[in-house]
Design a protein around this motif. Sequence first.
Motif, short mmCIF file in Angstrom:
data_model
loop_
_atom_site.label_atom_id
_atom_site.label_comp_id
_atom_site.label_asym_id
_atom_site.label_seq_id
_atom_site.Cartn_x
_atom_site.Cartn_y
_atom_site.Cartn_z
N ARG A 48 0.82 -1.20 0.00
CA ARG A 48 0.00 0.00 0.00
C ARG A 48 0.86 1.26 0.00
O ARG A 48 0.54 2.26 -0.63
N ILE A 53 0.00 7.75 -4.64
CA ILE A 53 -0.25 8.86 -3.71
C ILE A 53 0.86 8.96 -2.68
O ILE A 53 1.37 10.04 -2.38
N TYR A 54 1.23 7.81 -2.12
CA TYR A 54 2.21 7.84 -1.05
C TYR A 54 3.62 8.01 -1.58
O TYR A 54 4.48 8.57 -0.91
N MET A 225 1.26 17.31 3.01
CA MET A 225 1.61 16.08 3.70
C MET A 225 3.02 15.63 3.38
O MET A 225 3.33 15.31 2.25
N GLN A 233 -0.46 10.90 11.13
CA GLN A 233 -1.89 10.73 10.88
C GLN A 233 -2.33 9.28 11.09
O GLN A 233 -3.37 9.03 11.67
N GLN A 234 -1.49 8.36 10.62
CA GLN A 234 -1.86 6.95 10.77
C GLN A 234 -1.93 6.56 12.24
O GLN A 234 -2.76 5.77 12.64
N VAL A 238 -6.21 8.12 12.16
CA VAL A 238 -6.98 7.01 11.60
C VAL A 238 -6.69 5.67 12.28
O VAL A 238 -7.31 4.67 11.94
N GLN B 167 -11.38 14.55 10.54
CA GLN B 167 -11.79 13.65 9.47
C GLN B 167 -13.29 13.65 9.20
O GLN B 167 -13.74 14.00 8.12
N ASP B 330 -17.17 -1.02 10.96
CA ASP B 330 -15.95 -1.34 10.20
C ASP B 330 -15.78 -0.46 8.98
O ASP B 330 -14.68 -0.35 8.44
N ASP B 336 -11.23 6.42 6.85
CA ASP B 336 -9.82 6.62 7.17
C ASP B 336 -8.99 6.72 5.90
O ASP B 336 -8.15 7.61 5.75
N ARG B 337 -9.25 5.78 4.97
CA ARG B 337 -8.46 5.74 3.74
C ARG B 337 -8.68 7.03 2.94
O ARG B 337 -7.73 7.65 2.48
N TRP B 339 -9.70 9.95 3.96
CA TRP B 339 -9.12 11.12 4.62
C TRP B 339 -7.61 11.16 4.39
O TRP B 339 -7.04 12.22 4.11
N THR B 340 -6.96 10.01 4.48
CA THR B 340 -5.52 9.96 4.22
C THR B 340 -5.23 10.39 2.79
O THR B 340 -4.29 11.15 2.54
N GLU B 341 -6.06 9.92 1.85
CA GLU B 341 -5.80 10.25 0.45
C GLU B 341 -6.03 11.73 0.16
O GLU B 341 -5.31 12.34 -0.63
#
Lengths: 278, 345
Positions: A48, A53-54, A225, A233-234, A238, B167, B330, B336-337, B339-341
């Motif tokens: 991933r 993106i990353y 970012m 953030q991880q 999240v 978020q 779930d 989460d994904r 928001w990260t993106e």
Amino acid sequence: MIKRLSSGPYLFWMLMFVIVPIVMILAFSMVTVTSGGDWSFSLSNFSRAFDPIYIAVLGRSLKIALEATFICFILGYPMAMILAKMPVKYRTFSVMLFVVPMWMNFLLRTYAWMTILGKNGIINGLLSLLGLPNVTFLYTEGAVLLGMVYNFLPFMVLPIYTVLMKMDQSLVEAAEDLGGDKRTVFRKVIFPLSIPGILSGVSMVFMPSVSTFVISNLLYGGQYMLIGNLIEQQFLVVNDWNFGSAVAMILMLLILASMAIMNRFGGGNPEERGANLW
Amino acid sequence: MKKIVSIVLLIALFATLFTGCKSEDKIVLNVYNWGDYIDEDIFETFEEETGIEINYETYATNEEMYTKIKKGGTQYDIAIPSDYMIEKMIKEDLLEPIDLSKIPNYANIDSRFKGLDFDPENKYSVPYFWGTVGIIYNTDLITEPVDSWSVLWDEKYSGMFTMVDSQRDSIMVALKKLGYSMNTKNLDELEAAKQALIEQKPLVLAYVGDNVKDMLISEEAAMAVVWSGEASAVIQEYDNFAYALPKEGSNMWFDNVIIPKGSKNIEAAHQFIDFLCRGDIGFKNADYVGYATCNTETMKLIDQSLIGTTYAYPDLKLLENFEIFSDPGDFITEYDRIWTEIKAK
């Protein structure tokens, strides 16, 4: 026996606060957790992390960290030379001036930049006094770069300064006696001898720059970012510690690789350099 | 001999590593709260009245608080999460039940705020403040009417407004603008919201948390997505600000006091919750933080001109299409994904 015992606290420290955490991060990064709480081994966190993106985040971090390091070097080397050449009377005081800002809290210093660069901040206040239009400084990439250079510049100046100070002046004199002009002496003697200091300065600026998340958060308002922000953030937002750990591992490998590359660059005695690096 | 001495010293060194400073005689209550969300003067009052000392820590988002409590290693006795987070924490068995018989002042809480969906019998939580999410704007700088989320996609306000660095709330803005429910579990709707937020990103000045008030007051930003209490605090100080409740609807939220599982001072925590529910203490907090109280006794003490304002105690008719966050279960991993993106773009 006593010698061995006295290394105990150090070993304990290494084990508890270096080895164990790294092993834990590695373990976290290679595991995925299902919603039911079952653990399974998988490298999906790493795959991933190679999503475009990353990769872009990683590229951005590397780019700005290299820029910051380069600017620090360009600014720092002449400063270190000036410091080293100063008469002792002023030198101590000048070195102090470099160190004193570091006594202040790092966050506070970065916050101060927010008020300086802001829309109605000090710089824009001066500009409007001169009748010039306002410029947006804050929340731009330049602001982040400035924050990095400002915060990490002493880490470049001080090691180079130390090396220049310790340099055997008779070598410089010998070069001059042999007819070298100033440029040649610098190029052939001073600069090569100062490489250990440069390497240590470069790594001490590059490492915090590539992993920072505070500077980018404050000076680019959470929109920019960097890899440090991604990890933060991880972990905090999240709650995906596994992916966060994988990214942290990648960052660690990256820093390790860059240090290895730098060690190749510098000639000379590796042991001596190692001592200066840390 | 030397050897023995050094061994003894070593042992002493190791031993001190694991002992903190503990005073057994005094109960210390660990309170974990949003930043700037309580009048800290009341801690002194509480200590004077009960002898219980308060150790105070703050967080910036529900998610941050959840992570710290969930992953353990912390000892909090009180925390103040919002609706959906309480629902999630109940599901995950992270909360201690609250014995309402030990909280006589619970009677002060307006029944409107009791038994909400996230905790239908108030077995785990006691209401603290409530409010909305809306747009605060500087009326000197923004002269056209603000009544819809779509202003935040308007090119002419580029670089003039901030979004909230949370978020669920930021994704909510996009979902509501697109006309979807903010509790959607439809991936297409969520992707659309993501696209909208990525599209909006070049216009956004910053994603901010607690410092939004300073940014508004210093005119760094002319407009901001905020929680109502922040708007309230700014508007009560400065005349040139107004708070709009977007017509597409928004988030109506409720923050309740809870006791995290594993608290060692459950008795004292009950005492503290009861203390918070007292009319005069509620007033001190409401006056300080600017959010809307859930307490009927406090309502009698507040400035009556606040009633009917958009930012403090709005007309309930304006809130008809407002939603309360629910825990997506779930499906949160998708949020989460996304928001990260969005943040990584």
